[in-house]
Structures are given as C-alpha cells and as structure tokens.
Write a protein that holds these residues in place. Structure first.
Motif, PDB file in Angstrom:
ATOM      1  N   PHE A  46      -2.369  -1.190  -2.264  1.00 24.32           N
ATOM      2  CA  PHE A  46      -3.252  -1.502  -1.140  1.00 24.32           C
ATOM      3  C   PHE A  46      -3.414  -3.014  -1.099  1.00 24.32           C
ATOM      4  CE2 PHE A  46      -7.502  -2.161   0.765  1.00 24.32           C
ATOM      5  CZ  PHE A  46      -7.302  -1.513   1.972  1.00 24.32           C
ATOM      6  N   TYR A  47      -3.069  -3.611   0.031  1.00 21.98           N
ATOM      7  CA  TYR A  47      -3.118  -5.062   0.176  1.00 21.98           C
ATOM      8  C   TYR A  47      -4.468  -5.468   0.733  1.00 21.98           C
ATOM      9  CZ  TYR A  47      -1.743  -9.810   1.456  1.00 21.98           C
ATOM     10  OH  TYR A  47      -1.672 -11.180   1.568  1.00 21.98           O
ATOM     11  N   PHE A  48      -5.150  -6.369   0.016  1.00 20.76           N
ATOM     12  CA  PHE A  48      -6.486  -6.811   0.441  1.00 20.76           C
ATOM     13  C   PHE A  48      -6.737  -8.194  -0.140  1.00 20.76           C
ATOM     14  CE2 PHE A  48     -11.045  -7.306  -0.232  1.00 20.76           C
ATOM     15  CZ  PHE A  48     -11.561  -6.945   1.002  1.00 20.76           C
ATOM     16  N   GLY A  49      -7.236  -9.097   0.706  1.00 21.12           N
ATOM     17  CA  GLY A  49      -7.617 -10.419   0.231  1.00 21.12           C
ATOM     18  C   GLY A  49      -6.489 -11.217  -0.384  1.00 21.12           C
ATOM     19  N   GLY A  50      -5.276 -11.035   0.133  1.00 20.35           N
ATOM     20  CA  GLY A  50      -4.143 -11.784  -0.389  1.00 20.35           C
ATOM     21  C   GLY A  50      -3.585 -11.243  -1.685  1.00 20.35           C
ATOM     22  N   ARG A  51      -4.061 -10.091  -2.125  1.00 18.78           N
ATOM     23  CA  ARG A  51      -3.589  -9.483  -3.375  1.00 18.78           C
ATOM     24  C   ARG A  51      -3.223  -8.024  -3.134  1.00 18.78           C
ATOM     25  NH1 ARG A  51      -8.016 -12.339  -4.145  1.00 18.78           N
ATOM     26  NH2 ARG A  51      -9.369 -10.523  -4.114  1.00 18.78           N
ATOM     27  N   THR A  52      -2.354  -7.503  -3.970  1.00 15.27           N
ATOM     28  CA  THR A  52      -1.984  -6.097  -3.913  1.00 15.27           C
ATOM     29  C   THR A  52      -2.640  -5.365  -5.072  1.00 15.27           C
ATOM     30  OG1 THR A  52       0.133  -6.592  -2.861  1.00 15.27           O
ATOM     31  CG2 THR A  52      -0.087  -4.443  -3.911  1.00 15.27           C
ATOM     32  N   TYR A  53      -3.395  -4.328  -4.743  1.00 20.12           N
ATOM     33  CA  TYR A  53      -4.101  -3.527  -5.745  1.00 20.12           C
ATOM     34  C   TYR A  53      -3.404  -2.185  -5.924  1.00 20.12           C
ATOM     35  CZ  TYR A  53      -7.967  -6.823  -5.056  1.00 20.12           C
ATOM     36  OH  TYR A  53      -8.734  -7.952  -4.982  1.00 20.12           O
ATOM     37  N   ALA A  54      -3.476  -1.646  -7.125  1.00 21.35           N
ATOM     38  CA  ALA A  54      -2.984  -0.293  -7.398  1.00 21.35           C
ATOM     39  C   ALA A  54      -4.174   0.657  -7.282  1.00 21.35           C
ATOM     40  CB  ALA A  54      -2.349  -0.213  -8.781  1.00 21.35           C
ATOM     41  N   ASP A  55      -4.413   1.167  -6.085  1.00 27.55           N
ATOM     42  CA  ASP A  55      -5.551   2.057  -5.850  1.00 27.55           C
ATOM     43  C   ASP A  55      -5.267   3.450  -6.408  1.00 27.55           C
ATOM     44  OD1 ASP A  55      -6.995   0.129  -4.605  1.00 27.55           O
ATOM     45  OD2 ASP A  55      -6.900   1.006  -2.598  1.00 27.55           O
ATOM     46  N   PRO A  56      -6.253   4.058  -7.066  1.00 31.75           N
ATOM     47  CA  PRO A  56      -6.077   5.454  -7.482  1.00 31.75           C
ATOM     48  C   PRO A  56      -5.835   6.360  -6.279  1.00 31.75           C
ATOM     49  CG  PRO A  56      -7.982   4.480  -8.565  1.00 31.75           C
ATOM     50  CD  PRO A  56      -7.545   3.513  -7.508  1.00 31.75           C
ATOM     51  N   VAL A  57      -4.949   7.309  -6.447  1.00 30.69           N
ATOM     52  CA  VAL A  57      -4.718   8.359  -5.462  1.00 30.69           C
ATOM     53  C   VAL A  57      -5.315   9.648  -6.003  1.00 30.69           C
ATOM     54  CG1 VAL A  57      -2.977   9.760  -4.272  1.00 30.69           C
ATOM     55  CG2 VAL A  57      -2.640   7.297  -4.542  1.00 30.69           C
ATOM     56  N   MET A  58      -6.099  10.321  -5.169  1.00 33.79           N
ATOM     57  CA  MET A  58      -6.733  11.580  -5.548  1.00 33.79           C
ATOM     58  C   MET A  58      -6.288  12.656  -4.561  1.00 33.79           C
ATOM     59  SD  MET A  58     -10.607  10.130  -6.316  1.00 33.79           S
ATOM     60  CE  MET A  58     -11.081  11.470  -7.423  1.00 33.79           C
ATOM     61  N   SER A  59      -6.211  13.896  -5.037  1.00 39.11           N
ATOM     62  CA  SER A  59      -5.850  14.984  -4.140  1.00 39.11           C
ATOM     63  C   SER A  59      -6.629  16.239  -4.498  1.00 39.11           C
ATOM     64  CB  SER A  59      -4.343  15.259  -4.187  1.00 39.11           C
ATOM     65  OG  SER A  59      -3.972  15.880  -5.404  1.00 39.11           O
ATOM     66  N   ALA A  60      -6.698  17.143  -3.522  1.00 37.39           N
ATOM     67  CA  ALA A  60      -7.401  18.421  -3.688  1.00 37.39           C
ATOM     68  C   ALA A  60      -6.836  19.420  -2.702  1.00 37.39           C
ATOM     69  CB  ALA A  60      -8.904  18.251  -3.449  1.00 37.39           C
ATOM     70  N   PRO A  61      -6.897  20.705  -3.020  1.00 38.76           N
ATOM     71  CA  PRO A  61      -6.458  21.708  -2.045  1.00 38.76           C
ATOM     72  C   PRO A  61      -7.378  21.715  -0.826  1.00 38.76           C
ATOM     73  CG  PRO A  61      -6.618  22.656  -4.265  1.00 38.76           C
ATOM     74  CD  PRO A  61      -7.290  21.312  -4.313  1.00 38.76           C
ATOM     75  N   VAL A  62      -6.802  21.955   0.333  1.00 38.10           N
ATOM     76  CA  VAL A  62      -7.600  22.181   1.534  1.00 38.10           C
ATOM     77  C   VAL A  62      -8.321  23.515   1.351  1.00 38.10           C
ATOM     78  CG1 VAL A  62      -7.542  22.612   4.010  1.00 38.10           C
ATOM     79  CG2 VAL A  62      -6.063  20.854   2.994  1.00 38.10           C
TER      80      VAL A  62
END
Length: 202
Positions: free
Chosen positions: A168-184
């Motif tokens: 995720f690109y923010f403020g001139g830097r690239t972050y490794a954002d956690p990805v979360m998932s769940a069943p619908v």
C-alpha cells in the motif's frame, strides 16, 4: 463489553438508513470520506501525508468513477438525512495469499467519530455481507494498516484472520499492509457482537 451489558442503541428519534450510493450523494460522500480518513489516521500519520492522500484519492471524479464501475458497490449509512458512514465493496483481483473461493474485496469501511458505539458498524458490516452474497462472493478480504489495531480487532471479531500482506503506497513510502479474510456469511448467520466500528480500512 461484558456479555451481560446491553448493546448501544441509536439515539431516540433517529432512523438508520442503509442504501446504495447515487450520483447525488457524491459531494456529501467526498466530505465524509475525507473527514473519516483524517479522524482515523491523525494520530498514526503526519498531517501532510494525510492531506496529500485525501486530496488525491477522495475527489468527485473518483467517486463518480466508482459509481459507474459495475464491479464496485458503494454502501451508505445515514441517520435521517445525514451521511455518517460508508463501505466500498469490489470484485477486484485478490492477492495470492487469499485462497478462499469467489473473493470479494472490502476496500473501505468508515464511520464518523460522533456516532461510534451506536450499532452502525455492525449494521454496515451486515450490509457488506449482503452485497457480497448478491455478487455471489464466498470470501471477503481486505487490507488494513498494521498500526490500526482498533480496526484489526473489529475484523477479528467478525471472523477475519491474517492471511498475508499486500503493498500500500502512502506518504511516499510503500507499506506491507496485513491482508485479512473471512467467509461470506449466509443470511441470518451474523455473529452476536458488540456493535463497535473499525474506523478504517485504507
């Protein structure tokens, strides 16, 4: 919240409406998106980076494009006529770490600070699941800032688990954002949860 405590309720004389966004909502939606993003991240990021992000991303043209995109749904929460929250759901490519079938992305979910704790977060999340079912999705996934523990705790209570990261690109830097998932969740199978609200997915 203790199990014996009564859940928060809406103020008297206020009516909650959950509905799809329309083109006439765009000016109010732009203001809502900017305000809620600022409120969410003001203690986590610099004011300059936040303003740069909202100026670039939360524009009338950007939201009009989302409304015209058949793969995307914008869901609004309103108390009477005032917009107080929104969610964005999209049939977008999932990162490789999302292994569940028929993935649907929960791109954004935000609420105004002054209505947190009134049950609106849970109501909006139920609307997200309903929209995912309408689109025949079976797996919800999202990216979330790793320092936004309030959001991560909310999603965990809704059954989301960490499955990996995405850039995720923010403020001139690239972050490794956690990805979360769940069943619908099937209709009528929502958890009995405190209706607190996550205040923010990117």
């Amino acid at each position: 919240m203790p199990e014996s405590a009564a859940p928060p309720t809406l103020p008297r004389h206020h009516q909650l409406q959950l509905r799809p966004a329309a083109t006439g909502d765009v000016p109010a939606l732009v203001a809502l998106a900017k305000d809620t993003f600022r409120d969410t991240y003001r203690h986590l990021d610099t004011a300059e980076d936040i303003e740069d992000h909202v100026t670039r991303n939360f524009t009338p043209a950007a939201f009009l494009a989302l409304l015209e995109d058949s793969r995307t749904s914008l869901l609004l929460a309103a108390l009477d006529v005032r917009l107080v929250g929104y969610a964005q759901v999209a049939q977008s490519p999932a990162p490789p770490c999302v292994s569940g079938p028929a993935p649907i992305e929960l791109c954004r979910l935000y609420l105004r600070q002054d209505v947190i704790g009134q049950g609106l977060g849970a109501a909006l999340m139920e609307a997200v699941h309903a929209e995912a079912r309408r689109r025949e999705g079976q797996t919800l996934w999202l990216g979330v800032y790793d320092r936004n523990e309030r959001a991560r705790d909310f999603y965990r209570r809704w059954g989301f688990v960490d499955v990996g990261t995405k850039d995720f690109y923010f403020g001139g830097r690239t972050y490794a954002d956690p990805v979360m998932s769940a069943p619908v969740r099937p209709c009528g199978k929502m958890p009995a949860l405190p209706p607190s609200f996550p205040q923010g997915t990117p």
